[in-house]
Design a protein around this motif. Structure first.
Motif, mmCIF file in Angstrom:
data_model
loop_
_atom_site.group_PDB
_atom_site.id
_atom_site.type_symbol
_atom_site.label_atom_id
_atom_site.label_comp_id
_atom_site.label_asym_id
_atom_site.label_seq_id
_atom_site.Cartn_x
_atom_site.Cartn_y
_atom_site.Cartn_z
ATOM 1 N N ASP A 83 -7.846 2.084 4.391
ATOM 2 C CA ASP A 83 -7.084 2.393 3.177
ATOM 3 C C ASP A 83 -6.217 3.631 3.368
ATOM 4 O O ASP A 83 -5.112 3.710 2.835
ATOM 5 N N TYR A 84 -6.755 4.592 4.101
ATOM 6 C CA TYR A 84 -6.070 5.861 4.317
ATOM 7 C C TYR A 84 -5.873 6.113 5.819
ATOM 8 O O TYR A 84 -6.465 5.441 6.660
ATOM 9 N N SER A 129 0.815 -1.210 0.000
ATOM 10 C CA SER A 129 0.000 0.000 0.000
ATOM 11 C C SER A 129 0.856 1.271 0.000
ATOM 12 O O SER A 129 1.788 1.412 0.794
ATOM 13 N N LYS A 130 0.525 2.181 -0.902
ATOM 14 C CA LYS A 130 1.211 3.470 -0.971
ATOM 15 C C LYS A 130 0.390 4.558 -0.287
ATOM 16 O O LYS A 130 0.917 5.611 0.065
ATOM 17 N N ARG A 131 -0.919 4.297 -0.125
ATOM 18 C CA ARG A 131 -1.793 5.310 0.487
ATOM 19 C C ARG A 131 -1.568 5.398 1.992
ATOM 20 O O ARG A 131 -1.650 6.475 2.571
#
Length: 256
Positions: free
Chosen positions: A182-183, A7-9
């Motif tokens: 996710d964030y 994950s980059k977020r």
């Protein structure tokens, strides 16, 4: 438990400290302590996922390492190794996944010899998906490519022959709320709910979640969600399509 560290977020989100331990470990303990299921981390063989696999091995928790892209390959290979007639897909960034619902889903699948069981009208990130291994193989053989197998539920939705079971949550409380991380905001929302409930994490029930979930804002149901090959669909339509899809059997769980 399907999880990777790509994950980059929100970097390394499943390794963030959540309740007592890392989010993914808290989730493992939550399901293991409240069900008879064997819970296995299914991650990739890539070096970037070594910290995740090492964490589980350090805790003497089961780990399977497989394909880095194809989730269905990982699931089927693990089912083969474990000689499992059915397998849950639990997303590793959904800390509030409910083992009680999983128990009910398993009972339904076994009682009616179903292909697939899902839960409707629960907060996002609370329910898992349950597949019979036989049906998962059928899906596998139908796929043009396993590159998009993270969208397994979409293929189920479009399968006219699937023998599906549905559990509908009946409640007057809010359910259009996201508990999937996710964030950074999602993570903070989950922590906020955790503090509001103020109970041992492993013992938190769906009733506890719904009674306290009003501290969080509802999501926009008109937002678009991703589908295979770059396509999108409005979330409200996606949920409606599943709710309206013909099920072999439907049951209700009332939560006040």
């Amino acid at each position: 438990l399907i999880a990777r560290l790509k994950s980059k977020r929100l970097k390394n989100k499943v390794l963030l400290n959540f309740s007592k331990k890392e989010l993914i470990v808290d989730l493992y303990d939550r399901i293991s302590n409240n069900s008879s299921f064997k819970v296995v981390l299914a991650t990739s063989f890539l070096k970037e996922d070594d910290p995740l696999a090492n964490l589980f091995e350090k805790n003497s928790y089961p780990v399977y390492r497989g394909d880095d892209i194809s989730i269905i390959d990982r699931m089927l290979r693990l089912a083969f190794i474990e000689k499992a007639s059915s397998i849950f897909r639990v997303t590793g960034d959904n800390p509030f996944t409910d083992p009680y619902l999983m128990n009910e889903m398993s009972k339904m699948l076994n009682k009616y010899s179903l292909d697939y069981v899902r839960v409707n009208n629960a907060p996002f990130g609370v329910s898992a998906e349950l597949f019979s291994t036989k049906y998962l193989w059928k899906l596998y053989l139908k796929l043009e490519s396993t590159e998009y197998s993270e969208y397994l539920s979409w293929y189920v939705l479009n399968d006219k022959d699937v023998k599906m079971g549905s559990i509908d949550i009946v409640t007057e409380r809010k359910t259009n709320i996201n508990l999937s991380v996710d964030y950074e905001k999602d993570f903070q929302d989950c922590k906020k709910l955790l503090l509001k409930i103020d109970k041992d994490f492993s013992e938190i029930t769906l009733n506890d979640i719904l009674k306290n979930i009003s501290v969080l804002k509802e999501i926009n149901l008109d937002s678009e969600i991703k589908l295979p090959k770059g396509n999108q669909i409005k979330l409200i339509n996606y949920l409606k399509n599943f709710k309206d899809k013909t099920s072999f059997v439907r049951e209700k769980i009332v939560v006040k």
